[in-house]
Design a protein around this motif. Sequence first.
Motif, PDB file in Angstrom:
ATOM      1  N   UNK A 168       0.844  -1.193   0.000  1.00  0.00           N
ATOM      2  CA  UNK A 168       0.000   0.000   0.000  1.00  0.00           C
ATOM      3  C   UNK A 168       0.878   1.241   0.000  1.00  0.00           C
ATOM      4  N   UNK A 169       0.337   2.337  -0.521  1.00  0.00           N
ATOM      5  CA  UNK A 169       1.048   3.611  -0.500  1.00  0.00           C
ATOM      6  C   UNK A 169       0.908   4.232   0.883  1.00  0.00           C
ATOM      7  N   UNK A 170       2.038   4.625   1.469  1.00  0.00           N
ATOM      8  CA  UNK A 170       2.043   5.243   2.791  1.00  0.00           C
ATOM      9  C   UNK A 170       2.978   6.443   2.775  1.00  0.00           C
ATOM     10  N   UNK A 171       3.068   7.150   3.907  1.00  0.00           N
ATOM     11  CA  UNK A 171       3.998   8.273   3.981  1.00  0.00           C
ATOM     12  C   UNK A 171       5.444   7.802   3.862  1.00  0.00           C
ATOM     13  N   UNK A 172       5.707   6.550   4.227  1.00  0.00           N
ATOM     14  CA  UNK A 172       7.054   5.994   4.104  1.00  0.00           C
ATOM     15  C   UNK A 172       7.314   5.437   2.704  1.00  0.00           C
ATOM     16  N   UNK A 173       6.268   5.001   2.034  1.00  0.00           N
ATOM     17  CA  UNK A 173       6.391   4.426   0.691  1.00  0.00           C
ATOM     18  C   UNK A 173       5.378   5.074  -0.255  1.00  0.00           C
ATOM     19  N   UNK A 174       5.577   6.360  -0.586  1.00  0.00           N
ATOM     20  CA  UNK A 174       4.577   7.060  -1.401  1.00  0.00           C
ATOM     21  C   UNK A 174       4.694   6.821  -2.900  1.00  0.00           C
ATOM     22  N   UNK A 175       5.859   6.339  -3.366  1.00  0.00           N
ATOM     23  CA  UNK A 175       6.087   6.206  -4.807  1.00  0.00           C
ATOM     24  C   UNK A 175       5.958   4.756  -5.260  1.00  0.00           C
TER      25      UNK A 175
ATOM     26  N   UNK B 129      -5.036   2.282  -3.284  1.00  0.00           N
ATOM     27  CA  UNK B 129      -6.055   1.296  -2.939  1.00  0.00           C
ATOM     28  C   UNK B 129      -7.221   1.976  -2.221  1.00  0.00           C
ATOM     29  N   UNK B 130      -8.399   1.445  -2.426  1.00  0.00           N
ATOM     30  CA  UNK B 130      -9.571   1.984  -1.739  1.00  0.00           C
ATOM     31  C   UNK B 130      -9.416   1.805  -0.232  1.00  0.00           C
ATOM     32  N   UNK B 131      -9.918   2.780   0.509  1.00  0.00           N
ATOM     33  CA  UNK B 131      -9.749   2.762   1.963  1.00  0.00           C
ATOM     34  C   UNK B 131     -11.098   2.685   2.667  1.00  0.00           C
ATOM     35  N   UNK B 132     -11.100   2.016   3.801  1.00  0.00           N
ATOM     36  CA  UNK B 132     -12.245   2.037   4.698  1.00  0.00           C
ATOM     37  C   UNK B 132     -11.854   2.805   5.944  1.00  0.00           C
ATOM     38  N   UNK B 133     -12.495   3.935   6.187  1.00  0.00           N
ATOM     39  CA  UNK B 133     -12.139   4.774   7.330  1.00  0.00           C
ATOM     40  C   UNK B 133     -12.925   4.325   8.557  1.00  0.00           C
ATOM     41  N   UNK B 134     -12.244   3.881   9.618  1.00  0.00           N
ATOM     42  CA  UNK B 134     -12.964   3.424  10.807  1.00  0.00           C
ATOM     43  C   UNK B 134     -13.464   4.586  11.656  1.00  0.00           C
ATOM     44  N   UNK B 135     -14.729   4.522  12.002  1.00  0.00           N
ATOM     45  CA  UNK B 135     -15.310   5.482  12.936  1.00  0.00           C
ATOM     46  C   UNK B 135     -15.890   4.712  14.116  1.00  0.00           C
ATOM     47  N   UNK B 136     -16.141   5.437  15.181  1.00  0.00           N
ATOM     48  CA  UNK B 136     -16.755   4.842  16.367  1.00  0.00           C
ATOM     49  C   UNK B 136     -17.996   5.653  16.704  1.00  0.00           C
ATOM     50  N   UNK B 137     -19.157   4.991  16.776  1.00  0.00           N
ATOM     51  CA  UNK B 137     -20.398   5.621  17.221  1.00  0.00           C
ATOM     52  C   UNK B 137     -20.816   4.977  18.534  1.00  0.00           C
ATOM     53  N   UNK B 138     -21.402   5.795  19.420  1.00  0.00           N
ATOM     54  CA  UNK B 138     -21.700   5.323  20.771  1.00  0.00           C
ATOM     55  C   UNK B 138     -23.192   5.464  21.066  1.00  0.00           C
ATOM     56  N   UNK B 139     -23.795   4.370  21.513  1.00  0.00           N
ATOM     57  CA  UNK B 139     -25.185   4.382  21.975  1.00  0.00           C
ATOM     58  C   UNK B 139     -25.179   4.508  23.494  1.00  0.00           C
TER      59      UNK B 139
ATOM     60  N   UNK C 259     -14.141   6.507  -3.954  1.00  0.00           N
ATOM     61  CA  UNK C 259     -13.873   5.072  -3.877  1.00  0.00           C
ATOM     62  C   UNK C 259     -13.844   4.580  -2.433  1.00  0.00           C
ATOM     63  N   UNK C 260     -13.786   5.497  -1.477  1.00  0.00           N
ATOM     64  CA  UNK C 260     -13.613   5.128  -0.078  1.00  0.00           C
ATOM     65  C   UNK C 260     -14.950   5.037   0.648  1.00  0.00           C
ATOM     66  N   UNK C 261     -14.932   4.370   1.792  1.00  0.00           N
ATOM     67  CA  UNK C 261     -16.145   4.211   2.583  1.00  0.00           C
ATOM     68  C   UNK C 261     -15.827   4.328   4.072  1.00  0.00           C
ATOM     69  N   UNK C 262     -16.867   4.576   4.845  1.00  0.00           N
ATOM     70  CA  UNK C 262     -16.756   4.590   6.302  1.00  0.00           C
ATOM     71  C   UNK C 262     -17.260   3.263   6.844  1.00  0.00           C
ATOM     72  N   UNK C 263     -16.493   2.679   7.748  1.00  0.00           N
ATOM     73  CA  UNK C 263     -16.935   1.493   8.475  1.00  0.00           C
ATOM     74  C   UNK C 263     -16.991   1.882   9.946  1.00  0.00           C
ATOM     75  N   UNK C 264     -18.179   1.858  10.527  1.00  0.00           N
ATOM     76  CA  UNK C 264     -18.306   2.279  11.914  1.00  0.00           C
ATOM     77  C   UNK C 264     -18.347   1.089  12.855  1.00  0.00           C
ATOM     78  N   UNK C 265     -17.847   1.306  14.041  1.00  0.00           N
ATOM     79  CA  UNK C 265     -17.908   0.324  15.118  1.00  0.00           C
ATOM     80  C   UNK C 265     -18.882   0.884  16.145  1.00  0.00           C
TER      81      UNK C 265
END
Length: 301
Positions: free
Chosen positions: A54-61, A167-177, A250-256
């Motif tokens: 995956x592309x990261x700040x350490x491996x951007x190219x 690569x497509x990313x899934x951004x993790x979020x946290x929702x609280x009941x 292309x990205x989505x949110x996946x909540x916990x």
Amino acid sequence: MAEEFKMSLIQNEVVGVIVARFQVPALHEGHRYILDYVLERHKTTLVILGCSPIMTDRNPLSFEMRRQMIESVYPQKIAIVSSDSIPSSYEERSRRIDEVIRNTFSNRTAIIYGSRDSFVHTYQGVFETHEVPTIFSGSATKIREKVDVIDSTDFRSGVIYANLHRKRSGYPTVDVAVLDSTFQQILLVGKKDEEGKLRFPGVFFDPELDDSYESAGVRCIAKEIPGITTTSLQLLQSLKLDDWRFRKTHDRVVTILLQTRYLGGLPLPGRGVNQVTWVNLNNLEKVLVDCHKPLALIIKK
């Protein structure tokens, strides 16, 4: 003796190998030195570029970007291949490097070159290694950190290309009941520009602030409903949400989704929140923003 050694390598057609990342916008002095050093001693030079999945700040190219960068300075002089995995052990990494060398130049011997802090000092394979004098004391990380915005079509094109091809990313979020003691009422929050609709308190998981999804949930309550106390948080379920901020990407949110019980304190709105209100579970789906309605079904199970 050094000159005789150099001529011996050339005559015997020993392959000179460099294993590196070259994750910089342009080859620096140290890169050019080791490339020139090996090219002077070998008819055949092989550069093996380590590639991250995956592309990261350490491996951007990408591999192709770095291949073009090297070939623009050393056209038609160097064979450049990739090693597209990052094994966890030195032994396994060495075995794969040996495999790349054999697959590229079968029935040829090789010498692997590197500087003081390079791969050659952890290499455990079958080929000889040779340390090259270090003449560059800088850091590729610092070079990357100094890359700034450039007002040019090429720069903007590069940014667009990088985002389109990652690569497509899934951004993790946290929702609280936050439920009351009867499990019939739930605390919801309201934010600007949501036409009076409510939502579960929530935050994006932040790896710099959160050690776990539960700790992100604690941070969420402290941020959006400060002043209340609750029981420990329990993980209910994870779910991909149709978050409007990512709807045309292309990205989505996946909540916990976490659940906790309200113990006490005055529920007042915190940062980024306009209102906090108790809602009966029977009315939950009616008052929620669209993207949080699937969470209501989980709570009511």
